[in-house]
Scaffold this motif. Structure first.
Motif, PDB file in Angstrom:
ATOM      1  N   ALA A  15      61.153 -44.483  44.151  1.00 37.28           N
ATOM      2  CA  ALA A  15      60.716 -44.906  45.490  1.00 37.28           C
ATOM      3  C   ALA A  15      60.776 -43.740  46.475  1.00 37.28           C
ATOM      4  O   ALA A  15      59.847 -43.540  47.279  1.00 37.28           O
ATOM      5  N   VAL A  16      61.850 -42.963  46.411  1.00 41.04           N
ATOM      6  CA  VAL A  16      61.973 -41.805  47.310  1.00 41.04           C
ATOM      7  C   VAL A  16      60.891 -40.765  47.006  1.00 41.04           C
ATOM      8  O   VAL A  16      60.275 -40.203  47.921  1.00 41.04           O
ATOM      9  N   ALA A  17      60.653 -40.514  45.713  1.00 41.27           N
ATOM     10  CA  ALA A  17      59.611 -39.549  45.339  1.00 41.27           C
ATOM     11  C   ALA A  17      58.234 -40.027  45.787  1.00 41.27           C
ATOM     12  O   ALA A  17      57.401 -39.231  46.239  1.00 41.27           O
ATOM     13  N   ARG A  22      53.963 -38.956  50.920  1.00 40.13           N
ATOM     14  CA  ARG A  22      53.340 -39.236  52.211  1.00 40.13           C
ATOM     15  C   ARG A  22      53.890 -38.342  53.314  1.00 40.13           C
ATOM     16  O   ARG A  22      53.558 -38.527  54.487  1.00 40.13           O
ATOM     17  N   THR A  23      54.779 -37.431  52.959  1.00 38.25           N
ATOM     18  CA  THR A  23      55.390 -36.536  53.940  1.00 38.25           C
ATOM     19  C   THR A  23      55.118 -35.082  53.538  1.00 38.25           C
ATOM     20  O   THR A  23      54.772 -34.804  52.384  1.00 38.25           O
ATOM     21  N   PRO A  28      61.322 -32.911  45.442  1.00 37.24           N
ATOM     22  CA  PRO A  28      62.664 -32.511  44.991  1.00 37.24           C
ATOM     23  C   PRO A  28      63.664 -32.365  46.134  1.00 37.24           C
ATOM     24  O   PRO A  28      64.825 -32.752  45.995  1.00 37.24           O
ATOM     25  N   LEU A  29      63.217 -31.813  47.261  1.00 35.68           N
ATOM     26  CA  LEU A  29      64.138 -31.601  48.381  1.00 35.68           C
ATOM     27  C   LEU A  29      64.551 -32.926  49.002  1.00 35.68           C
ATOM     28  O   LEU A  29      65.733 -33.130  49.329  1.00 35.68           O
ATOM     29  N   LEU A  30      63.617 -33.839  49.179  1.00 40.22           N
ATOM     30  CA  LEU A  30      63.952 -35.137  49.754  1.00 40.22           C
ATOM     31  C   LEU A  30      64.866 -35.924  48.823  1.00 40.22           C
ATOM     32  O   LEU A  30      65.810 -36.593  49.274  1.00 40.22           O
ATOM     33  N   LEU A  31      64.627 -35.834  47.524  1.00 37.72           N
ATOM     34  CA  LEU A  31      65.483 -36.531  46.553  1.00 37.72           C
ATOM     35  C   LEU A  31      66.916 -35.998  46.597  1.00 37.72           C
ATOM     36  O   LEU A  31      67.873 -36.777  46.549  1.00 37.72           O
TER      37      LEU A  31
END
Length: 531
Positions: A15-17, A22-23, A28-31
């Motif tokens: 879900a995060v990936a 959309r950003t 990888p950094l957001l995860l």
């Protein structure tokens, strides 16, 4: 980790990936960031990274899918810079970072410092190559980063084994270390060479796309396990097999290729998402395991090691780029190299899950003797991984834009594609004329004309992408054609569903009819699917 926790990890990371797409932030950094935050949320279970799972079960499929998608010809053309980074740099970083850590951290034995150097030596280019593709970096830089990430893990794991043996007092000599490295490298390549032809033959002989894709899923695990069983590098075995099968993928049937591409995209997406989330989730365990070292003291050492890792890469990359160019032959083969390309390659040295997995595999004790400073080595590895992912990962896109490197020439690529399609269509037309001249292939004229129309459509489709744009919609002729084709297919699809609901056809017939439409839609939108 029980089944429910595993499902929760996969679902949340996917879900995060998906949200990251959309950003502007690379997935990888957001995860990693979400994993770091989630690690201190009450109720979130402890997800401890198990090297016995990561190395034999997660690393092989990730390496395999990267190798299959790589270009053997491009890698061969760039073998010198790839080898200098994946072998030379990793060995240099092992010694240089290890020695700097030995000087920086009081009481850290040199052998333990060299273990740390080997652990943090291999960059993980997943995030870097994703950014490179997204920003349209020159193909050569992307190829070098991909090639480095395919081989450097094998070098680092072997260097780690040699350094670990020295750290626990097994008396490893330089000659012994070089011998073990040669055995791992040559053995891994040898195992890959032995396996690639039988696996490819079996893929072509099975004749069933489901069986062929089952074999595809098993291949990286078989190659890795076979090499490790004889003391060779499983990483290199997987890479060799993957490169060969990717290079020969055209020899299997279309159904296998379509299914294989979809399956491996899903596998890579799930594994990469879960892996980067796991990196962030390790924070509580790593901090708690510091033992006698205070967090503030360890953080100071971590900052020093991070700076050392970043600087050592540049110390290697620039000479490795420009010293070979003293040769006129190299300058002729690689024209137009300036200071910007090695700057990007140097700054793209982000570390990842392989470094953490190797660090977690360091034994607590060997032969009754505690491994010196294991907890500190684990903490320094974790902070280096997080530091490079966050600092370098967030600043790499603006750095690439600031340097204004010449990107990929989309027009030239489309023109080359159109010319290739034109030549292929000409060959197909000649083959069709020869076949229709044989009375055994006689067709009614409408069907023969239909074959020619389909062929002409393929020939013109790419050229039309170079043509004029509709002033009202902003679409090319080809865009409009495909949009109208989809509208027609949607209309047919709705009728098939209505006929099924009215019981005029059964579900099996509806699925057959819908599959035909799906294949037509996939053919019409093949360029979008490739993206």
């Amino acid at each position: 980790m029980d089944a429910l926790q595993l499902v929760a990890l996969v679902a949340a990371s996917a879900a995060v990936a998906g949200f990251a797409r959309r950003t502007p932030v690379p997935a990888p950094l957001l995860l990693v960031a979400v994993g770091l935050a989630a690690s201190y949320v009450p109720g979130v279970p402890d997800y401890t990274l198990d090297p016995h799972i990561v190395l034999p079960l997660i690393l092989p499929p990730l390496l395999y899918t990267a190798a299959v998608d790589s270009s053997y010809l491009d890698l061969r053309a760039n073998i010198r810079p790839v080898a200098l980074l994946s072998v030379g740099y990793v060995l240099f970083a092992t010694v240089a970072v290890g020695w700097l850590a030995y000087v920086l951290v009081p009481g850290l034995p040199l052998t333990a410092a060299l273990v740390l150097g080997a652990v943090v030596a291999p960059p993980d280019a997943v995030a870097a190559t994703a950014i490179a593709r997204k920003l349209g970096l020159p193909n050569r830089i992307t190829t070098i980063l991909q090639g480095e990430s395919l081989v450097n893990d094998a070098t680092a794991i072997t260097a780690y084994k040699v350094a670990l043996a020295a750290a626990v007092g097994e008396g490893v000599s330089w000659a012994g270390g070089l011998g073990e490295f040669a055995l791992a490298a040559l053995g891994g390549i040898g195992v890959g060479l032995v396996l690639m032809l039988p696996i490819h033959w079996l893929r072509r002989s099975l004749g069933d796309s489901l069986l062929q894709n089952t074999l595809s899923l098993l291949t990286p695990f078989v190659a890795y396990a076979a090499a490790e069983e004889v003391g060779a590098s499983g990483v290199l075995a997987v890479v060799v097999v993957g490169l060969f099968l990717g290079h020969r993928a055209w020899q299997v049937d279309f159904a296998t290729r379509l299914q294989e591409e979809a399956v491996w995209k899903m596998v890579a997406f799930v594994l990469e998402s879960a892996v980067f989330a796991l990196i962030g989730l390790q924070l509580p365990y790593v901090v708690q395991s510091l033992g006698q070292y205070g967090v503030g003291e360890a953080a100071g050492y971590a900052a020093g090691v991070f700076v050392a890792v970043v600087l050592v890469r540049f110390v290697w990359v620039y000479p490795a780029t420009f010293l070979p160019r003293l040769s006129a032959r190299v300058r002729e083969r690689e024209p137009g190299v300036d200071w910007r390309a090695p700057l990007v390659v140097g700054w793209a040295g982000m570390r990842g899950v392989v470094s953490l997995a190797i660090a977690f595999s360091i034994p607590v004790a060997v032969a009754g003797e505690e491994f010196p400073a294991r907890n500190l080595v684990l903490f320094l590895t974790f902070t280096t991984v997080i530091g490079t992912l966050v600092v370098q990962g967030l600043t790499l896109p603006p750095l690439i834009r600031l340097l204004k490197l010449p990107g990929r020439d989309r027009y030239a690529e489309t023109l080359a594609e159109a010319q290739a399609q034109s030549e292929a269509s000409q060959a197909a037309e000649e083959r069709l004329d020869a076949l229709l001249a044989d009375e055994r292939n006689a067709l009614p004229q409408p069907l023969a004309d239909r074959l020619r129309t389909v062929l002409e459509r393929r020939r013109n489709a790419v050229w039309e992408r170079l043509g004029a744009v509709n002033a009202v919609t902003g679409e090319t002729v080809d865009d409009t054609y495909r949009r109208l084709s989809r509208e027609m297919i949607d209309a047919e699809r709705e009728v098939f569903v209505q006929l099924r609901d009215a019981r005029r056809i059964d579900d099996e017939m509806m699925r057959t009819l819908l599959r035909r439409l799906d294949l037509e839609e996939a053919a019409a939108y093949r360029e979008e699917l490739d993206d």
